[in-house]
Design an enzyme around this catalytic site. Structure first.
Site, PDB file in Angstrom:
ATOM      1  N   GLU A   2       2.736   5.043  -4.027  1.00  0.00           N
ATOM      2  CA  GLU A   2       2.461   5.834  -5.492  1.00  0.00           C
ATOM      3  C   GLU A   2       4.018   6.550  -5.499  1.00  0.00           C
ATOM      4  OE1 GLU A   2       0.252   5.910  -2.998  1.00  0.00           O
ATOM      5  OE2 GLU A   2      -1.022   4.284  -4.316  1.00  0.00           O
ATOM      6  N   ASP A  34       0.795  -1.298  -0.098  1.00  0.00           N
ATOM      7  CA  ASP A  34       0.229  -0.050   0.075  1.00  0.00           C
ATOM      8  C   ASP A  34       0.864   1.193  -0.163  1.00  0.00           C
ATOM      9  OD1 ASP A  34      -2.323   1.533   0.166  1.00  0.00           O
ATOM     10  OD2 ASP A  34      -2.384   1.428   2.386  1.00  0.00           O
ATOM     11  N   ASP A  55      -8.899   3.744  -2.333  1.00  0.00           N
ATOM     12  CA  ASP A  55      -9.935   4.141  -1.037  1.00  0.00           C
ATOM     13  C   ASP A  55     -11.315   4.653  -2.057  1.00  0.00           C
ATOM     14  OD1 ASP A  55      -7.957   3.448   0.537  1.00  0.00           O
ATOM     15  OD2 ASP A  55      -7.553   5.656   0.994  1.00  0.00           O
TER      16      ASP A  55
HETATM   17  C1  GLC Z   1      -4.652   3.295   2.923  1.00  0.00           C
HETATM   18  C2  GLC Z   1      -5.356   2.194   2.018  1.00  0.00           C
HETATM   19  C3  GLC Z   1      -6.444   1.328   2.890  1.00  0.00           C
HETATM   20  C4  GLC Z   1      -5.719   1.004   4.199  1.00  0.00           C
HETATM   21  C5  GLC Z   1      -5.371   2.156   5.103  1.00  0.00           C
HETATM   22  C6  GLC Z   1      -4.490   1.848   6.194  1.00  0.00           C
HETATM   23  O1  GLC Z   1      -5.677   4.241   2.990  1.00  0.00           O
HETATM   24  O2  GLC Z   1      -5.681   2.416   0.794  1.00  0.00           O
HETATM   25  O3  GLC Z   1      -6.749   0.314   2.038  1.00  0.00           O
HETATM   26  O4  GLC Z   1      -6.855   0.371   4.845  1.00  0.00           O
HETATM   27  O5  GLC Z   1      -4.524   2.777   4.021  1.00  0.00           O
HETATM   28  O6  GLC Z   1      -3.373   0.967   5.895  1.00  0.00           O
END
Ligand code: GLC
Length: 766
Positions: free
Chosen positions: A389, A386, A457
């Site tokens: 980017e 995650d 998200d």
């Molecule tokens: C980001 C991710 C989400 C995750 C969060 C906490 O917002 O896109 O899926 O739950 O971080 O890790």
């Protein structure tokens, strides 16, 4: 700022397999990659020819003819006409139909460091592709930016988002072509949005005008060619295709176990549970929180005993904290991104102030990959990447930041992909013959070789659910078959109706994952009241019923690049109505299942059924295609239709993919007028032995005129987990008489036949 337009050709030469044309401004190189793929790279200064996306080499052959005015490069499928003065490129079919060409006036040009290609726009031209983008299926009239961004709170119009897939398919005059702009700088695509319908254009803030042109005459073939060029997914672990339960976050091992137990108690099938960031110690990657997750192995052993697999999140930011292993090693070895003066770049993410690994460096990727033992040793098998980017609070990351020889803006769009690559390669090494599951938020073209993706998200409202489906369908065009969305919506609380509806669509999503943000209402199937739980459970069961079909469809993705979720624009390209915004969210899930997403507040829906005949899955009712029908759409029954002639292998419900089940493979055939075939595929679902021939593959064919169903001999050395085949015939009526199955006449219902390969076939008529 200097504005330069590619001018007249001053010299033409051929060096080996590359044709070189020079103008005052730049040099253009042309290669043939296959009969349907030609590459052009135009640059002021060609550097090393590297790509994150492309895995193929050009063909050794390049045939062309030259006259005073033009050069024509020819393959069996394509003609590239190169006008010399000024230097312009036009692609034609082998029989001379124009597919796509430069705008004669402006062609390729530079606006400072920015390189742009203006192309002629045809009156009826449509565009599909670019992967995860908002907007309509037909991107005509829209413009987009590729700049991988942590697009938290994005709405249904936000751009850019998390990923970059600079590949689109153009459709006009009954023709098809594709174009992949392999450039990782910030890039732009304008499909006639700003040019008064005279031109389309694309370009980037830097780098070369380096593109691959695809000339195959079908969308499916173009996708096959694109995934030949950029690679295809491996077979995924079977468990990752089951139901996945996630949340930011299950706060302790006790809660994780409690959730898993609840699935088993309520007999709701599930395979996967996730740990989001709170399993870590202070959000430090590759650590466990000693208080809330004191015994990771103990927890995972218990999960395994319940047939659950655990996936844990990892973010790229490494906390600045002397004494923390990853920080110390990263600093000692210079593994982090820096400013030009060598100072390490610092940005804030979950752990606070962090440094960011340079995933473009081989050693860094190896180091990162090896660290996964902290997760694999206790038994984690899936790795969720995650914030790659990369994200840093409140900033875009200064463009000065360097990764090795590259400034951030040159390669930002590939950062997430390289993190996924490092994760995949590391996990591959550690897990030996076992398939890892990798999930990433940021991606660039070619990421399908390493990872699945989800759309980030999203939000808990209907328009977002529909957008998510379009994104999944669009990602499928760009090589990503293994994709998903946060079912239920990440931010906000879905209404019970939306939750139920989204879950019923989710079962037809390649990756079936329920996920929600911190602070939102709990989302698990039992949180919506008994009645809704029953619907959710039934839909999850349907997912498990369909797994033999889904797994075989993944085999198709692995072999040909054809995605699981297919916009109708793939199979019904010339049918205007599939681009109608009213029907643009509809898709085929695999070869034969048409799904019409419906908002949670609507209980009937107009559905467009394209060419052919269709059966409503829930009722068996048959419809002629090329028609709009008004379908009932109660929350218990999403409009799902089966194509006449379809062959769909299913199984009885199991609680997880670890369960062997009852040994019956149920082959469903829906009567149709046209012959059809389906490649059934099975393997152990977990190892790489399939690459050595340890699989079970057979073709199932249906010939309505001959009244025959044929199951071919089995290919491969794997023993199927099913020891009986039950043939279920839908809509056959009179045609059931004299139906032959592998040459034997089916006499009546519940008739048992034994075939040479040991399978018992039970014919059940409906
Ligand atoms: C980001 C991710 C989400 C995750 C969060 C906490 O917002 O896109 O899926 O739950 O971080 O890790």
């Amino acid at each position: 700022m200097q504005l330069e337009i590619l001018g007249n050709t001053e010299s033409v030469s051929k060096k080996g397999n590359v044709l070189i044309l020079k103008t005052k401004e730049a040099e253009a190189r042309v290669w043939v990659y296959s009969q349907t793929i030609i590459r052009i790279s135009i640059s002021k200064e060609h550097g090393a020819d590297t790509s994150f996306a492309v895995i193929q080499k050009p063909s050794k052959k390049l045939d062309y003819t030259e006259s005073a005015e033009e050069i024509v490069v020819t393959t069996s499928a394509l003609k590239l006409k190169i006008t010399k003065s000024p230097l312009r490129f036009g692609f034609y079919t082998s029989d001379g139909k124009i597919l796509s060409e430069d705008d004669a006036r402006f062609g390729v040009n530079w606006q400072g460091a920015r390189v742009i290609n203006y192309r002629k726009l045809y009156p009826d031209e449509k565009f599909i592709g670019l992967g995860e983008k908002t907007g309509n299926l037909n991107r005509r009239g829209s413009s987009y930016v590729n700049w991988n961004t942590d697009a938290a709170l994005h709405d249904v119009n936000t751009d850019p988002l998390y990923k970059t897939f600079p590949f689109f398919i153009g459709l006009h005059s009954g023709l098809t072509y594709g174009l992949f702009f392999d450039n990782t700088h910030k890039s732009y695509f304008d499909f006639g949005a700003t040019t008064d319908d005279t031109m389309s254009w694309f370009g980037a803030d830097g780098g070369d005008m380096n593109y691959y042109f695809f000339g195959a005459q079908s969308v499916a073939q173009i996708i096959e060619d694109y995934t030949w060029l950029t690679g295809r997914m491996e077979m995924p672990p079977l468990w990752s295709l089951g139901y996945q339960q996630c949340r930011w976050s299950y706060a302790s091992a006790a809660e994780v176990l409690d959730i898993a137990e609840n699935f088993r108690k309520d007999k709701i099938p599930a395979d996967v549970i996730y740990c989001d960031i709170d399993y870590m110690d202070g959000y430090k990657i590759f650590t466990w929180n000693k208080e809330t997750f004191p015994d990771p192995k103990g927890m995972i052993d218990k999960l395994k005993a319940m047939n659950f697999h655990l996936v844990t999140i990892v973010d790229p930011g490494i906390k600045i904290e002397p004494g923390y292993k990853q920080y110390d090693e990263g600093v000692a070895n210079n593994y982090f991104a820096t400013y030009p003066n060598g100072e390490k770049f610092t940005g804030s993410v979950w752990p606070g102030r962090c440094h960011f690994p340079d995933f473009f460096d081989d050693d860094v990727r190896k180091w990162w990959g090896a660290a996964f033992t902290a997760l694999t040793e206790p038994g984690v098998e899936g790795f969720w990447n995650d914030m790659n980017e990369p994200a840093a609070w409140g900033q875009d990351i200064p463009w000065l930041v360097t990764f090795g020889d590259h400034y951030m803006p040159e390669i930002r769009n590939a950062y997430g992909m390289q993190m996924a690559r490092a994760t995949y390669e590391g996990a591959r090494k550690i897990l030996g013959n076992k398939r890892p599951f990798v999930l990433t938020r940021a991606a660039y073209a070619g990421t399908q070789r390493y990872s699945s993706v989800w759309t980030g998200d999203n939000s808990a409202y209907d328009a977002h659910m529909l957008l998510g489906q379009r994104m999944v369908n669009s990602l499928g065009i760009t090589g990503m078959s293994f994709t998903g969305v946060d079912i239920g919506g990440f931010t906000g609380d879905p209404t019970p109706e939306l939750m139920v509806r989204w879950n019923s669509l989710g079962l037809y999503t390649p990756m079936f994952r329920n996920h929600a943000m911190l602070g939102t209402k709990m989302r698990e199937p039992w949180c919506w009241g008994k009645e809704n739980e029953a619907i959710i459970k039934k839909d999850i069961e349907q997912r498990y019923r369909l797994l033999p079909y889904i797994y075989s469809s993944y085999y198709q993705s692995h072999q040909t690049g054809m995605p699981l979720s297919r916009t109708l624009a793939i199979n019904y390209t010339q049918d205007e109505r599939v681009f109608d915004v009213k029907y643009q969210n509809q898709f085929l899930f695999g070869d034969a299942i048409l799904v019409a997403p419906v908002e949670s507040t609507r209980f009937t829906e107009d559905v467009y059924l394209p060419h052919g005949e269709w059966y409503r899955l829930s009722t068996g009712e048959k419809f002629e295609g090329v028609k709009v029908i008004t379908a009932d759409a109660p929350l218990t029954d999403l409009p799902v239709f089966i194509k006449a002639g379809a062959i769909i292998p299913m199984q009885n419900v199991i609680q997880s993919t670890n369960e062997k089940g009852d040994g019956i493979l149920e082959i469903n055939v829906w009567y149709g007028r046209e012959a059809n075939r389906f490649v059934y595929y099975e393997d152990d679902g977990s190892s790489y032995d399939y690459q050595k021939g340890v699989y079970y593959k057979r073709e199932i064919s249906f010939y309505p005129v001959k009244r025959q169903i044929e199951l071919s001999m089995v290919e491969g050395s794997f023993t199927s987990k099913y020891d009986r085949i039950k043939l279920v015939l839908h809509g056959f009526r009179a045609a059931i008489k004299r139906l032959k199955v592998n040459g034997k006449t089916s006499i009546s219902a519940h008739n048992a036949l034994t075939f040479a390969n040991g399978n018992r076939v039970i014919i059940v008529t409906f």
